[in-house]
Design a protein around this motif. Structure first.
Motif, mmCIF file in Angstrom:
data_model
loop_
_atom_site.group_PDB
_atom_site.id
_atom_site.type_symbol
_atom_site.label_atom_id
_atom_site.label_comp_id
_atom_site.label_asym_id
_atom_site.label_seq_id
_atom_site.Cartn_x
_atom_site.Cartn_y
_atom_site.Cartn_z
ATOM 1 N N UNK A 54 0.806 -1.216 0.000
ATOM 2 C CA UNK A 54 0.000 0.000 0.000
ATOM 3 C C UNK A 54 0.845 1.275 0.000
ATOM 4 N N UNK A 55 2.118 1.150 0.353
ATOM 5 C CA UNK A 55 2.935 2.354 0.430
ATOM 6 C C UNK A 55 2.467 3.246 1.562
ATOM 7 N N UNK A 56 2.373 4.527 1.303
ATOM 8 C CA UNK A 56 1.928 5.559 2.254
ATOM 9 C C UNK A 56 2.987 5.840 3.318
ATOM 10 N N UNK A 57 3.585 4.785 3.878
ATOM 11 C CA UNK A 57 4.506 4.964 5.009
ATOM 12 C C UNK A 57 5.841 5.583 4.617
ATOM 13 N N UNK A 58 6.066 5.790 3.322
ATOM 14 C CA UNK A 58 7.305 6.448 2.891
ATOM 15 C C UNK A 58 7.057 7.873 2.411
ATOM 16 N N UNK A 59 5.826 8.329 2.501
ATOM 17 C CA UNK A 59 5.511 9.683 2.050
ATOM 18 C C UNK A 59 5.991 10.706 3.075
ATOM 19 N N UNK A 81 6.470 12.515 8.635
ATOM 20 C CA UNK A 81 6.367 13.619 9.591
ATOM 21 C C UNK A 81 5.691 13.152 10.880
ATOM 22 N N UNK A 82 4.808 12.151 10.760
ATOM 23 C CA UNK A 82 4.165 11.579 11.951
ATOM 24 C C UNK A 82 5.047 10.517 12.593
ATOM 25 N N UNK A 83 5.605 9.648 11.764
ATOM 26 C CA UNK A 83 6.394 8.518 12.250
ATOM 27 C C UNK A 83 7.681 8.436 11.430
ATOM 28 N N UNK A 84 8.763 9.008 11.922
ATOM 29 C CA UNK A 84 10.012 9.053 11.150
ATOM 30 C C UNK A 84 10.634 7.684 10.910
ATOM 31 N N UNK A 85 10.145 6.643 11.604
ATOM 32 C CA UNK A 85 10.627 5.291 11.342
ATOM 33 C C UNK A 85 10.086 4.741 10.030
ATOM 34 N N UNK A 86 8.968 5.293 9.568
ATOM 35 C CA UNK A 86 8.355 4.791 8.347
ATOM 36 C C UNK A 86 7.749 3.412 8.500
ATOM 37 N N UNK A 87 7.368 3.055 9.724
ATOM 38 C CA UNK A 87 6.782 1.742 9.990
ATOM 39 C C UNK A 87 5.323 1.901 10.410
ATOM 40 N N UNK A 88 4.622 0.778 10.490
ATOM 41 C CA UNK A 88 3.241 0.784 10.976
ATOM 42 C C UNK A 88 3.163 -0.091 12.224
ATOM 43 N N UNK A 89 2.209 0.232 13.118
ATOM 44 C CA UNK A 89 1.145 1.226 13.015
ATOM 45 C C UNK A 89 1.558 2.594 13.555
ATOM 46 N N UNK A 90 0.750 3.572 13.192
ATOM 47 C CA UNK A 90 0.762 4.895 13.811
ATOM 48 C C UNK A 90 -0.686 5.237 14.114
ATOM 49 N N UNK A 123 -0.205 12.053 18.263
ATOM 50 C CA UNK A 123 0.379 11.040 17.385
ATOM 51 C C UNK A 123 1.224 10.081 18.218
ATOM 52 N N UNK A 124 1.050 8.782 17.968
ATOM 53 C CA UNK A 124 1.829 7.785 18.695
ATOM 54 C C UNK A 124 2.155 6.627 17.769
ATOM 55 N N UNK A 125 3.396 6.142 17.853
ATOM 56 C CA UNK A 125 3.796 4.945 17.122
ATOM 57 C C UNK A 125 4.471 3.983 18.086
ATOM 58 N N UNK A 126 4.751 2.786 17.609
ATOM 59 C CA UNK A 126 5.207 1.610 18.366
ATOM 60 C C UNK A 126 3.987 0.884 18.941
ATOM 61 N N UNK A 127 3.780 -0.341 18.473
ATOM 62 C CA UNK A 127 2.537 -1.058 18.774
ATOM 63 C C UNK A 127 2.304 -1.261 20.268
ATOM 64 N N UNK A 128 3.338 -1.614 21.020
ATOM 65 C CA UNK A 128 3.118 -1.856 22.446
ATOM 66 C C UNK A 128 2.848 -0.560 23.195
ATOM 67 N N UNK A 129 3.488 0.520 22.770
ATOM 68 C CA UNK A 129 3.192 1.820 23.377
ATOM 69 C C UNK A 129 1.736 2.197 23.113
ATOM 70 N N UNK A 130 1.251 1.897 21.912
ATOM 71 C CA UNK A 130 -0.137 2.208 21.569
ATOM 72 C C UNK A 130 -1.095 1.359 22.404
ATOM 73 N N UNK A 131 -0.810 0.060 22.517
ATOM 74 C CA UNK A 131 -1.676 -0.819 23.312
ATOM 75 C C UNK A 131 -1.702 -0.362 24.767
ATOM 76 N N UNK A 132 -0.549 0.007 25.309
ATOM 77 C CA UNK A 132 -0.516 0.498 26.691
ATOM 78 C C UNK A 132 -1.307 1.796 26.834
#
Length: 206
Positions: A36-41, A46-55, A62-71
């Protein structure tokens, strides 16, 4: 409304989607990552400089890192359920989430990646077997940890069971040799009954 960026086949996105179902949270999801791309735009980076999902975006946060989000979601919306009121149970759940990140995933990833996402003639089967053995040893700890309790942190399902659940789905579906861990198998059977798992995590591996 909560907004989530990430493709549904990502193990890390699945954790967040499952968490949302457990908490009865509505959300909008945008396909991102992989095909799907999107994560390199520039906008995503600007939201997630790692370019990974999820955000996620929650009321402008804005929050990224899956365990941080679950917590974060568990603490905000799941006090007394996913986020236990008992401090020791909460720490226990958190401990298993950390252990997944520092230990279990390091051994699961090479097995999953080679057997599911790499062409057969390019697979590193020596690494697969080494990692499988290590993961089997890792899961012996979970087997012991489940003695006398149905879930990782005690009598109730918590945030700590979400990462373990998605990991075990891969462990039990991958075409590999597995030791007989009866508590672990019974635990996985309980996990599979969770509506959020069934909805977002139970698909064939891809």
């Amino acid at each position: 409304m909560l907004k989530i960026w990430g493709r549904t086949t990502s193990i890390n996105v699945q954790k967040v989607l499952w968490c949302c179902v457990e908490l009865n949270l509505g959300f909008d999801r945008v396909d991102a990552g992989g095909k799907f791309g999107v994560n390199t735009t520039p906008e995503y980076l600007a939201m997630n400089p790692n370019g990974l999902v999820p955000t996620i975006q929650d009321d402008g946060f804005i929050l990224w890192e899956s365990h941080a989000i679950v917590r974060y979601l568990s603490r905000k919306h799941g006090r007394g359920t996913l986020w236990p009121d008992d401090e020791k149970a909460c720490a226990d759940a958190d401990r298993w989430m950390e252990w997944y990140s520092t230990t279990l995933w390091n051994n699961l990833r090479p097995v999953f990646w080679n057997l599911v996402r790499v062409e057969p003639d390019k697979r590193d089967m020596k690494l697969v077997e080494e990692s499988r053995r290590k993961m089997a040893d890792n899961l012996k700890m979970v087997e012991s940890g489940l003695a006398g309790r149905p879930y990782l942190a005690g009598a109730a399902f918590t945030m700590g069971d979400i990462p373990m659940g998605v990991a075990l789905h891969r462990w039990f579906l991958l075409p590999i040799e597995r030791p007989g861990y009866p508590r672990l198998a019974a635990y996985y059977d309980r996990i599979k009954q969770r509506p959020g798992f069934a909805q977002h995590c139970a698909a064939p591996l891809s």
